[in-house]
Design a protein around this motif. Structure first.
Motif, PDB file in Angstrom:
ATOM      1  N   GLY A  10       7.032  42.599 -26.481  1.00  0.00           N
ATOM      2  CA  GLY A  10       5.917  41.328 -27.952  1.00  0.00           C
ATOM      3  C   GLY A  10       5.183  42.642 -28.944  1.00  0.00           C
ATOM      4  N   ALA A  11       5.395  43.694 -28.832  1.00  0.00           N
ATOM      5  CA  ALA A  11       4.642  44.255 -30.402  1.00  0.00           C
ATOM      6  C   ALA A  11       5.532  44.486 -31.285  1.00  0.00           C
ATOM      7  CB  ALA A  11       4.658  46.083 -29.627  1.00  0.00           C
ATOM      8  N   ARG A  12       7.264  44.450 -30.660  1.00  0.00           N
ATOM      9  CA  ARG A  12       8.227  44.452 -31.597  1.00  0.00           C
ATOM     10  C   ARG A  12       8.158  42.374 -32.016  1.00  0.00           C
ATOM     11  NH1 ARG A  12      11.371  47.770 -32.822  1.00  0.00           N
ATOM     12  NH2 ARG A  12      12.711  46.448 -33.757  1.00  0.00           N
ATOM     13  N   ILE A  13       7.693  42.068 -31.433  1.00  0.00           N
ATOM     14  CA  ILE A  13       7.886  40.064 -32.211  1.00  0.00           C
ATOM     15  C   ILE A  13       6.219  40.369 -33.403  1.00  0.00           C
ATOM     16  CG2 ILE A  13       6.952  38.043 -31.862  1.00  0.00           C
ATOM     17  CD1 ILE A  13       8.977  38.786 -28.455  1.00  0.00           C
ATOM     18  N   ARG A  14       5.506  40.857 -32.920  1.00  0.00           N
ATOM     19  CA  ARG A  14       4.369  40.975 -33.452  1.00  0.00           C
ATOM     20  C   ARG A  14       4.295  42.231 -35.028  1.00  0.00           C
ATOM     21  NH1 ARG A  14       0.217  42.090 -30.140  1.00  0.00           N
ATOM     22  NH2 ARG A  14       0.754  44.523 -30.243  1.00  0.00           N
ATOM     23  N   ALA A  15       5.218  42.493 -34.837  1.00  0.00           N
ATOM     24  CA  ALA A  15       5.993  43.584 -35.991  1.00  0.00           C
ATOM     25  C   ALA A  15       6.141  42.967 -37.231  1.00  0.00           C
ATOM     26  CB  ALA A  15       5.696  44.991 -35.530  1.00  0.00           C
ATOM     27  N   TYR A  16       7.247  42.127 -36.233  1.00  0.00           N
ATOM     28  CA  TYR A  16       7.656  41.325 -37.776  1.00  0.00           C
ATOM     29  C   TYR A  16       7.299  40.273 -37.463  1.00  0.00           C
ATOM     30  CZ  TYR A  16      12.293  44.162 -36.590  1.00  0.00           C
ATOM     31  OH  TYR A  16      13.154  45.480 -36.491  1.00  0.00           O
ATOM     32  N   THR A  29       5.726  26.900 -34.984  1.00  0.00           N
ATOM     33  CA  THR A  29       6.230  26.069 -34.543  1.00  0.00           C
ATOM     34  C   THR A  29       7.531  25.390 -35.404  1.00  0.00           C
ATOM     35  OG1 THR A  29       4.077  25.498 -35.655  1.00  0.00           O
ATOM     36  CG2 THR A  29       5.757  24.402 -36.595  1.00  0.00           C
ATOM     37  N   GLN A  30       7.971  27.266 -35.742  1.00  0.00           N
ATOM     38  CA  GLN A  30       9.591  27.320 -36.339  1.00  0.00           C
ATOM     39  C   GLN A  30      10.248  27.388 -34.729  1.00  0.00           C
ATOM     40  OE1 GLN A  30      10.162  29.810 -39.194  1.00  0.00           O
ATOM     41  NE2 GLN A  30       8.771  29.173 -40.200  1.00  0.00           N
ATOM     42  N   ALA A  31       9.885  28.142 -33.300  1.00  0.00           N
ATOM     43  CA  ALA A  31      10.563  28.496 -33.007  1.00  0.00           C
ATOM     44  C   ALA A  31      10.500  28.119 -31.692  1.00  0.00           C
ATOM     45  CB  ALA A  31       9.912  29.670 -32.002  1.00  0.00           C
ATOM     46  N   GLY A  32       9.846  26.089 -31.840  1.00  0.00           N
ATOM     47  CA  GLY A  32       9.090  25.396 -30.432  1.00  0.00           C
ATOM     48  C   GLY A  32       9.002  25.702 -30.043  1.00  0.00           C
ATOM     49  N   ALA A  33       7.540  26.969 -29.739  1.00  0.00           N
ATOM     50  CA  ALA A  33       6.104  26.780 -28.629  1.00  0.00           C
ATOM     51  C   ALA A  33       4.792  26.831 -28.539  1.00  0.00           C
ATOM     52  CB  ALA A  33       6.711  28.891 -28.339  1.00  0.00           C
ATOM     53  N   SER A  34       4.751  27.250 -28.247  1.00  0.00           N
ATOM     54  CA  SER A  34       2.829  26.476 -28.813  1.00  0.00           C
ATOM     55  C   SER A  34       2.174  27.495 -28.780  1.00  0.00           C
ATOM     56  CB  SER A  34       2.319  26.004 -27.103  1.00  0.00           C
ATOM     57  OG  SER A  34       2.002  27.467 -26.356  1.00  0.00           O
ATOM     58  N   ALA A  35       1.131  27.832 -29.000  1.00  0.00           N
ATOM     59  CA  ALA A  35       0.236  29.551 -30.203  1.00  0.00           C
ATOM     60  C   ALA A  35      -0.096  30.477 -29.238  1.00  0.00           C
ATOM     61  CB  ALA A  35      -0.262  28.875 -31.671  1.00  0.00           C
ATOM     62  N   SER A  36      -0.013  29.369 -28.245  1.00  0.00           N
ATOM     63  CA  SER A  36      -1.112  30.269 -26.722  1.00  0.00           C
ATOM     64  C   SER A  36       0.147  31.000 -26.150  1.00  0.00           C
ATOM     65  CB  SER A  36      -1.814  29.268 -25.923  1.00  0.00           C
ATOM     66  OG  SER A  36      -0.673  27.998 -25.198  1.00  0.00           O
ATOM     67  N   PHE A  37       1.060  30.626 -26.115  1.00  0.00           N
ATOM     68  CA  PHE A  37       2.895  31.209 -25.494  1.00  0.00           C
ATOM     69  C   PHE A  37       2.770  31.925 -26.496  1.00  0.00           C
ATOM     70  CE2 PHE A  37       7.174  32.522 -25.649  1.00  0.00           C
ATOM     71  CZ  PHE A  37       7.119  32.351 -24.036  1.00  0.00           C
ATOM     72  N   ILE A  38       2.905  32.016 -27.450  1.00  0.00           N
ATOM     73  CA  ILE A  38       3.314  33.409 -28.889  1.00  0.00           C
ATOM     74  C   ILE A  38       2.762  33.942 -28.936  1.00  0.00           C
ATOM     75  CG2 ILE A  38       3.891  33.693 -30.699  1.00  0.00           C
ATOM     76  CD1 ILE A  38       5.960  31.937 -29.885  1.00  0.00           C
ATOM     77  N   SER A  39       1.039  34.025 -28.647  1.00  0.00           N
ATOM     78  CA  SER A  39       0.245  35.031 -28.086  1.00  0.00           C
ATOM     79  C   SER A  39      -0.333  35.932 -27.079  1.00  0.00           C
ATOM     80  CB  SER A  39      -1.618  34.394 -28.562  1.00  0.00           C
ATOM     81  OG  SER A  39      -2.510  35.583 -28.611  1.00  0.00           O
ATOM     82  N   GLN A  40      -0.284  35.323 -26.343  1.00  0.00           N
ATOM     83  CA  GLN A  40       0.136  35.968 -24.812  1.00  0.00           C
ATOM     84  C   GLN A  40       1.665  36.907 -24.887  1.00  0.00           C
ATOM     85  OE1 GLN A  40       0.525  32.918 -21.800  1.00  0.00           O
ATOM     86  NE2 GLN A  40      -1.533  32.442 -22.285  1.00  0.00           N
ATOM     87  N   LEU A  41       2.830  35.893 -25.267  1.00  0.00           N
ATOM     88  CA  LEU A  41       3.898  37.010 -24.982  1.00  0.00           C
ATOM     89  C   LEU A  41       3.601  38.105 -26.596  1.00  0.00           C
ATOM     90  CD1 LEU A  41       6.694  36.911 -24.889  1.00  0.00           C
ATOM     91  CD2 LEU A  41       8.030  35.779 -27.029  1.00  0.00           C
ATOM     92  N   GLU A  42       3.488  37.820 -26.968  1.00  0.00           N
ATOM     93  CA  GLU A  42       2.869  39.495 -28.281  1.00  0.00           C
ATOM     94  C   GLU A  42       2.294  40.416 -27.276  1.00  0.00           C
ATOM     95  OE1 GLU A  42       3.652  37.327 -32.758  1.00  0.00           O
ATOM     96  OE2 GLU A  42       1.678  38.443 -32.222  1.00  0.00           O
ATOM     97  N   ARG A  43       1.737  40.090 -26.966  1.00  0.00           N
ATOM     98  CA  ARG A  43       0.339  41.184 -26.115  1.00  0.00           C
ATOM     99  C   ARG A  43       0.998  41.509 -24.764  1.00  0.00           C
ATOM    100  NH1 ARG A  43      -5.022  37.253 -26.060  1.00  0.00           N
ATOM    101  NH2 ARG A  43      -3.047  35.854 -24.817  1.00  0.00           N
ATOM    102  N   GLY A  44       1.957  41.195 -24.041  1.00  0.00           N
ATOM    103  CA  GLY A  44       2.485  41.539 -23.252  1.00  0.00           C
ATOM    104  C   GLY A  44       2.021  40.868 -21.902  1.00  0.00           C
ATOM    105  N   GLN A  45       1.429  39.275 -21.741  1.00  0.00           N
ATOM    106  CA  GLN A  45       0.733  39.292 -20.548  1.00  0.00           C
ATOM    107  C   GLN A  45       1.377  37.571 -19.965  1.00  0.00           C
ATOM    108  OE1 GLN A  45      -2.457  37.587 -22.639  1.00  0.00           O
ATOM    109  NE2 GLN A  45      -3.320  39.314 -21.563  1.00  0.00           N
ATOM    110  N   THR A  46       2.709  37.788 -20.864  1.00  0.00           N
ATOM    111  CA  THR A  46       3.963  36.806 -20.648  1.00  0.00           C
ATOM    112  C   THR A  46       5.947  37.066 -20.601  1.00  0.00           C
ATOM    113  OG1 THR A  46       4.739  34.527 -19.515  1.00  0.00           O
ATOM    114  CG2 THR A  46       3.468  35.268 -22.113  1.00  0.00           C
TER     115      THR A  46
END
Length: 192
Positions: A10-16, A29-46
């Protein structure tokens, strides 16, 4: 994956994403996901499926392997002229990646255009970053703007122009000698 591995990924995704000045919503939007999913992924929560990670990597202009690489400090990276990766172009034109992957803060390309060659019949765009185009040798016409209303900029050795990658652009060598050029893009734009 463990919680610790999820956190590092998640930290690497956020950094890039931050290097590319992308919002969470833009990446989603570009990855076809929800913003909440990306946010949770970047925080290591999913965690994420491999398919979703491929789409995220693609939206960031990376490979899935880049997302898992632990080599944050790669040191000096030398690219020999003969080892530059060549990108597909039209007849009589050659384009080489100078920056090494994973692209971090910028991307750089060298190009060669034989007389009469171009980047293609139609102008193209890629993302919305800052691009500098420099003529190293010869003379080039750079068209900026939509087809039919583009402005022609004739550039000679040492001349450069700066524009957004979201502006349609096209390079043409209308002269009788081979031209060499350089493109610098920051932040890197997503792969096509």
């Amino acid at each position: 994956m463990t919680m610790s591995e999820n956190t590092r990924l998640g930290a690497r995704i956020r950094a890039y994403r931050n290097m590319r000045h992308m919002t969470v919503r833009a990446l989603a939007t570009q990855a076809g996901a929800s913003a909440s999913f990306i946010s949770q992924l970047e925080r290591g929560q999913t965690s994420s499926s491999v398919g979703m990670l491929r789409r995220i990597a693609s939206a960031l202009g990376l490979t899935i392997a880049d997302l898992f690489s632990e080599e944050d400090d790669v040191g000096h990276r030398v690219v020999r002229r003969a080892q530059r990766p060549e990108l597909p172009t039209g007849p009589g034109a050659r384009k080489f990646l100078i920056s090494q992957r994973p692209l971090q803060n910028m991307e750089m390309y060298a190009g060669e255009f034989e007389p009469g060659s171009s980047t293609g019949d139609e102008p193209y765009t890629h993302g919305d970053a800052q691009e500098i185009f420099l003529v190293l040798r010869g003379r080039i016409t750079l068209w900026l703007g939509p087809a039919g209303s583009a402005a022609a900029h004739v550039l000679e050795q040492g001349d450069s122009v700066e524009y957004r990658t979201s502006v349609p652009h096209r390079v043409v060598n209308e002269n009788d000698e081979t031209a060499e050029v350089l493109w610098v893009v920051s932040p890197p734009t997503p792969s096509a």
